[in-house]
Design a protein around this motif. Sequence first.
Motif, PDB file in Angstrom:
ATOM      1  N   GLN A 117      49.126  35.894  35.570  1.00  0.00           N
ATOM      2  CA  GLN A 117      47.766  35.483  35.213  1.00  0.00           C
ATOM      3  C   GLN A 117      47.476  35.754  33.749  1.00  0.00           C
ATOM      4  OE1 GLN A 117      44.661  37.231  37.614  1.00  0.00           O
ATOM      5  NE2 GLN A 117      43.011  36.374  36.380  1.00  0.00           N
ATOM      6  N   SER A 123      40.406  31.801  47.110  1.00  0.00           N
ATOM      7  CA  SER A 123      39.328  31.643  46.137  1.00  0.00           C
ATOM      8  C   SER A 123      39.394  32.718  45.062  1.00  0.00           C
ATOM      9  CB  SER A 123      37.970  31.712  46.837  1.00  0.00           C
ATOM     10  OG  SER A 123      37.738  33.047  47.292  1.00  0.00           O
ATOM     11  N   GLU A 124      38.662  32.491  43.971  1.00  0.00           N
ATOM     12  CA  GLU A 124      38.636  33.483  42.895  1.00  0.00           C
ATOM     13  C   GLU A 124      38.048  34.808  43.391  1.00  0.00           C
ATOM     14  OE1 GLU A 124      35.375  32.943  39.862  1.00  0.00           O
ATOM     15  OE2 GLU A 124      35.277  30.958  40.792  1.00  0.00           O
ATOM     16  N   TRP A 148      40.730  36.615  45.335  1.00  0.00           N
ATOM     17  CA  TRP A 148      41.738  37.097  44.392  1.00  0.00           C
ATOM     18  C   TRP A 148      41.228  38.338  43.640  1.00  0.00           C
ATOM     19  CZ3 TRP A 148      46.332  38.032  43.323  1.00  0.00           C
ATOM     20  CH2 TRP A 148      46.818  38.204  42.028  1.00  0.00           C
ATOM     21  N   SER A 166      41.224  33.596  33.224  1.00  0.00           N
ATOM     22  CA  SER A 166      40.154  34.110  34.081  1.00  0.00           C
ATOM     23  C   SER A 166      40.566  33.985  35.543  1.00  0.00           C
ATOM     24  CB  SER A 166      38.856  33.335  33.838  1.00  0.00           C
ATOM     25  OG  SER A 166      38.984  32.005  34.318  1.00  0.00           O
ATOM     26  N   ASP A 167      39.939  34.779  36.409  1.00  0.00           N
ATOM     27  CA  ASP A 167      40.219  34.678  37.841  1.00  0.00           C
ATOM     28  C   ASP A 167      39.937  33.270  38.349  1.00  0.00           C
ATOM     29  OD1 ASP A 167      41.020  37.294  37.988  1.00  0.00           O
ATOM     30  OD2 ASP A 167      39.101  38.054  38.738  1.00  0.00           O
ATOM     31  N   ARG A 168      38.862  32.695  37.850  1.00  0.00           N
ATOM     32  CA  ARG A 168      38.486  31.360  38.305  1.00  0.00           C
ATOM     33  C   ARG A 168      39.543  30.328  37.920  1.00  0.00           C
ATOM     34  NH1 ARG A 168      33.061  27.856  36.677  1.00  0.00           N
ATOM     35  NH2 ARG A 168      33.427  26.146  38.124  1.00  0.00           N
ATOM     36  N   ALA A 221      42.924  31.075  39.851  1.00  0.00           N
ATOM     37  CA  ALA A 221      42.840  30.751  41.277  1.00  0.00           C
ATOM     38  C   ALA A 221      42.771  29.243  41.488  1.00  0.00           C
ATOM     39  CB  ALA A 221      41.625  31.437  41.900  1.00  0.00           C
ATOM     40  N   ARG A 222      41.980  28.560  40.672  1.00  0.00           N
ATOM     41  CA  ARG A 222      41.824  27.110  40.822  1.00  0.00           C
ATOM     42  C   ARG A 222      43.141  26.392  40.515  1.00  0.00           C
ATOM     43  NH1 ARG A 222      36.778  24.316  38.066  1.00  0.00           N
ATOM     44  NH2 ARG A 222      35.810  25.151  39.948  1.00  0.00           N
TER      45      ARG A 222
END
Length: 311
Positions: free
Chosen positions: A8, A24-25, A28, A12-14, A17-18
Amino acid sequence: ITRLTELQATQSDRAFARRWLSVSETVWFRIKAGNYPAKDQSAVLGKLTLDLSRIEDQIIITAGDELEVLPLNHIQLGLAAVRSAFGQQRNRLVIILADTGGGKTSIAQAIQQEFPGGCASAQASEPWRSSYSSALQSIADACKLGQLPASARKAEQALLNYLKESPRLIVIDEGNYFGAASLNLVKLILNLTKSTVVILALPIFWDGLIRTARQEAQQLRNRTAARITLTEIDHDGVSMLLESILQSAWTALSKSEQRPITTALVREAKSFGLWNTIVSIASEIKLECADGEITQPIIDQAIKNVRALRN
């Protein structure tokens, strides 16, 4: 989880994840923080294990972007199909099916290189199965359109208006995550804009989707310029790939010396991993020979190492 966190990096997590994950973020974030609430975490760990495998498959096949996109037969076939879809009034959908390691990523890269100005690359993910808004936003992100309105209807209109003004070549990887809603979105894009759409997917999942969303799939079939299923691993392609990785160590061999090696690698690739296996074995050979002479013990050890990894 540690390896996924390393991959990663600064995303960002978003975004991570996307782009890559089947969770989902929020899930995660909780997993990384160590407070994911499920008592039995085996299901989510199973999903993340598959996600990690997919990411590392792409790392192997692209080799850190050091490998050029080679004119292998399956790549040329994919490019020819995309070219055939351009300019057609109705049939501007190309579906490319291949098992993991079968060349989907390299075809996507070749398309991006050939059409750098108008290509928009999206990645389908788990929410696409049921969330129309997720599919809309992912394609908008690929087109650099920014955040769409919260209303699905307004978001749809914003994306379609943009594509009417600026038709794109939309390449969607991981098409096995499609659902009826995202199939309908592709149909709308083909009907109401001049955009061309390429979907790359695993055959078994795509065939399952066609059975469960029969009506939507039938409507797309009537708008398809080409559907290609990639299965072949050919000697010439393997030789070309080995030359790109091993360079002078490979070209120093005669054709009669190269043939038994490509035969062995074709056999390994067909048993597991397809083109990913070829790249993995070639990388092992390069480490062992260090630009020196390629010998049979080096080849045997490279095959043994890759077998051990995949088992």
